[in-house]
Design a protein around this motif. Sequence first.
Motif, PDB file in Angstrom:
ATOM      1  N   LYS A   1      16.926   7.464   4.199  1.00 38.47           N
ATOM      2  CA  LYS A   1      17.082   8.521   3.187  1.00 38.47           C
ATOM      3  C   LYS A   1      16.722   8.000   1.797  1.00 38.47           C
ATOM      4  CE  LYS A   1      20.469  10.958   5.925  1.00 38.47           C
ATOM      5  NZ  LYS A   1      21.872  11.130   6.244  1.00 38.47           N
ATOM      6  N   ASP A   2      17.122   6.768   1.505  1.00 34.13           N
ATOM      7  CA  ASP A   2      16.784   6.173   0.203  1.00 34.13           C
ATOM      8  C   ASP A   2      15.272   6.014   0.054  1.00 34.13           C
ATOM      9  OD1 ASP A   2      19.464   6.019  -0.485  1.00 34.13           O
ATOM     10  OD2 ASP A   2      19.647   3.879  -0.044  1.00 34.13           O
ATOM     11  N   VAL A   3      14.612   5.539   1.098  1.00 34.90           N
ATOM     12  CA  VAL A   3      13.159   5.358   1.044  1.00 34.90           C
ATOM     13  C   VAL A   3      12.475   6.716   0.903  1.00 34.90           C
ATOM     14  CG1 VAL A   3      11.123   4.628   2.365  1.00 34.90           C
ATOM     15  CG2 VAL A   3      13.162   3.177   2.301  1.00 34.90           C
ATOM     16  N   SER A   4      12.971   7.705   1.611  1.00 33.62           N
ATOM     17  CA  SER A   4      12.406   9.056   1.512  1.00 33.62           C
ATOM     18  C   SER A   4      12.492   9.575   0.076  1.00 33.62           C
ATOM     19  CB  SER A   4      13.160   9.986   2.465  1.00 33.62           C
ATOM     20  OG  SER A   4      12.785  11.310   2.287  1.00 33.62           O
ATOM     21  N   LYS A   5      13.629   9.354  -0.562  1.00 37.63           N
ATOM     22  CA  LYS A   5      13.803   9.785  -1.959  1.00 37.63           C
ATOM     23  C   LYS A   5      12.851   9.025  -2.885  1.00 37.63           C
ATOM     24  CE  LYS A   5      18.623  11.072  -1.499  1.00 37.63           C
ATOM     25  NZ  LYS A   5      20.005  10.668  -1.769  1.00 37.63           N
ATOM     26  N   LEU A   6      12.763   7.706  -2.692  1.00 37.44           N
ATOM     27  CA  LEU A   6      11.872   6.899  -3.531  1.00 37.44           C
ATOM     28  C   LEU A   6      10.426   7.359  -3.419  1.00 37.44           C
ATOM     29  CD1 LEU A   6      13.081   3.212  -3.045  1.00 37.44           C
ATOM     30  CD2 LEU A   6      13.280   4.616  -5.090  1.00 37.44           C
ATOM     31  N   ALA A   7      10.018   7.681  -2.199  1.00 39.92           N
ATOM     32  CA  ALA A   7       8.633   8.076  -1.958  1.00 39.92           C
ATOM     33  C   ALA A   7       8.395   9.541  -2.301  1.00 39.92           C
ATOM     34  CB  ALA A   7       8.267   7.830  -0.500  1.00 39.92           C
ATOM     35  N   GLY A   8       9.464  10.291  -2.510  1.00 35.75           N
ATOM     36  CA  GLY A   8       9.312  11.718  -2.800  1.00 35.75           C
ATOM     37  C   GLY A   8       8.781  12.481  -1.591  1.00 35.75           C
TER      38      GLY A   8
ATOM     39  N   GLN B   1       0.834  -1.206   0.000  1.00 32.30           N
ATOM     40  CA  GLN B   1       0.000   0.000   0.000  1.00 32.30           C
ATOM     41  C   GLN B   1       0.867   1.253   0.000  1.00 32.30           C
ATOM     42  OE1 GLN B   1      -3.427  -0.196  -0.309  1.00 32.30           O
ATOM     43  NE2 GLN B   1      -3.176   1.956  -0.782  1.00 32.30           N
ATOM     44  N   PHE B   2       1.942   1.251   0.783  1.00 32.90           N
ATOM     45  CA  PHE B   2       2.872   2.374   0.819  1.00 32.90           C
ATOM     46  C   PHE B   2       3.483   2.604  -0.560  1.00 32.90           C
ATOM     47  CE2 PHE B   2       7.137   4.141   1.442  1.00 32.90           C
ATOM     48  CZ  PHE B   2       6.846   5.272   2.180  1.00 32.90           C
ATOM     49  N   ILE B   3       3.887   1.527  -1.212  1.00 29.11           N
ATOM     50  CA  ILE B   3       4.471   1.624  -2.554  1.00 29.11           C
ATOM     51  C   ILE B   3       3.460   2.194  -3.536  1.00 29.11           C
ATOM     52  CG2 ILE B   3       5.310   0.233  -4.499  1.00 29.11           C
ATOM     53  CD1 ILE B   3       6.591  -1.610  -2.315  1.00 29.11           C
ATOM     54  N   THR B   4       2.229   1.703  -3.480  1.00 23.11           N
ATOM     55  CA  THR B   4       1.172   2.158  -4.379  1.00 23.11           C
ATOM     56  C   THR B   4       0.791   3.606  -4.104  1.00 23.11           C
ATOM     57  OG1 THR B   4       0.296  -0.087  -4.527  1.00 23.11           O
ATOM     58  CG2 THR B   4      -1.171   1.690  -5.180  1.00 23.11           C
ATOM     59  N   ASP B   5       0.585   3.942  -2.849  1.00 22.58           N
ATOM     60  CA  ASP B   5       0.163   5.301  -2.478  1.00 22.58           C
ATOM     61  C   ASP B   5       1.186   6.357  -2.875  1.00 22.58           C
ATOM     62  OD1 ASP B   5      -2.140   4.239  -1.405  1.00 22.58           O
ATOM     63  OD2 ASP B   5      -1.510   4.489   0.691  1.00 22.58           O
ATOM     64  N   ASN B   6       2.444   5.973  -2.891  1.00 22.98           N
ATOM     65  CA  ASN B   6       3.509   6.929  -3.178  1.00 22.98           C
ATOM     66  C   ASN B   6       4.059   6.811  -4.591  1.00 22.98           C
ATOM     67  OD1 ASN B   6       4.016   8.410  -0.537  1.00 22.98           O
ATOM     68  ND2 ASN B   6       3.878   6.286   0.094  1.00 22.98           N
ATOM     69  N   ASN B   7       3.361   6.013  -5.417  1.00 21.77           N
ATOM     70  CA  ASN B   7       3.724   5.869  -6.825  1.00 21.77           C
ATOM     71  C   ASN B   7       5.204   5.518  -7.006  1.00 21.77           C
ATOM     72  OD1 ASN B   7       2.998   5.818  -9.523  1.00 21.77           O
ATOM     73  ND2 ASN B   7       3.615   7.946  -9.850  1.00 21.77           N
ATOM     74  N   ILE B   8       5.652   4.552  -6.232  1.00 18.90           N
ATOM     75  CA  ILE B   8       7.045   4.115  -6.293  1.00 18.90           C
ATOM     76  C   ILE B   8       7.160   3.003  -7.326  1.00 18.90           C
ATOM     77  CG2 ILE B   8       8.927   3.058  -4.995  1.00 18.90           C
ATOM     78  CD1 ILE B   8       7.676   4.312  -2.469  1.00 18.90           C
ATOM     79  N   HIS B   9       8.165   3.114  -8.175  1.00 20.48           N
ATOM     80  CA  HIS B   9       8.377   2.108  -9.217  1.00 20.48           C
ATOM     81  C   HIS B   9       8.912   0.825  -8.588  1.00 20.48           C
ATOM     82  CE1 HIS B   9       7.590   4.907 -12.448  1.00 20.48           C
ATOM     83  NE2 HIS B   9       8.330   5.794 -11.799  1.00 20.48           N
ATOM     84  N   PRO B  10       8.306  -0.302  -8.914  1.00 18.56           N
ATOM     85  CA  PRO B  10       8.752  -1.579  -8.332  1.00 18.56           C
ATOM     86  C   PRO B  10      10.234  -1.868  -8.551  1.00 18.56           C
ATOM     87  CG  PRO B  10       6.664  -1.873  -9.450  1.00 18.56           C
ATOM     88  CD  PRO B  10       7.130  -0.477  -9.764  1.00 18.56           C
TER      89      PRO B  10
END
Length: 78
Positions: free
Chosen positions: A43-50, A8-17
Amino acid sequence: MNFNKALQFITDNNIHPEAVFELVEKVKNMDLSNEENIRNVIKDVSKLAGKPIDKAQEDNIVREIMKNGVNDNLFNML
């Protein structure tokens, strides 16, 4: 960790698989008992999620991971 919350976090934040898989590969060989490694992953997750996080948020997440490991509370913090 709740897999559904992660998806859900990946989907909600439009993160590329593909980006998630790259991060997973990077983290697989990390010592996650090392605070600096945890900070780098945050920091990496923050960047991925924008979603930028400030120092206080980062400190809270690091404390949570060091104390309780990766759990469902992390998604609430993010």
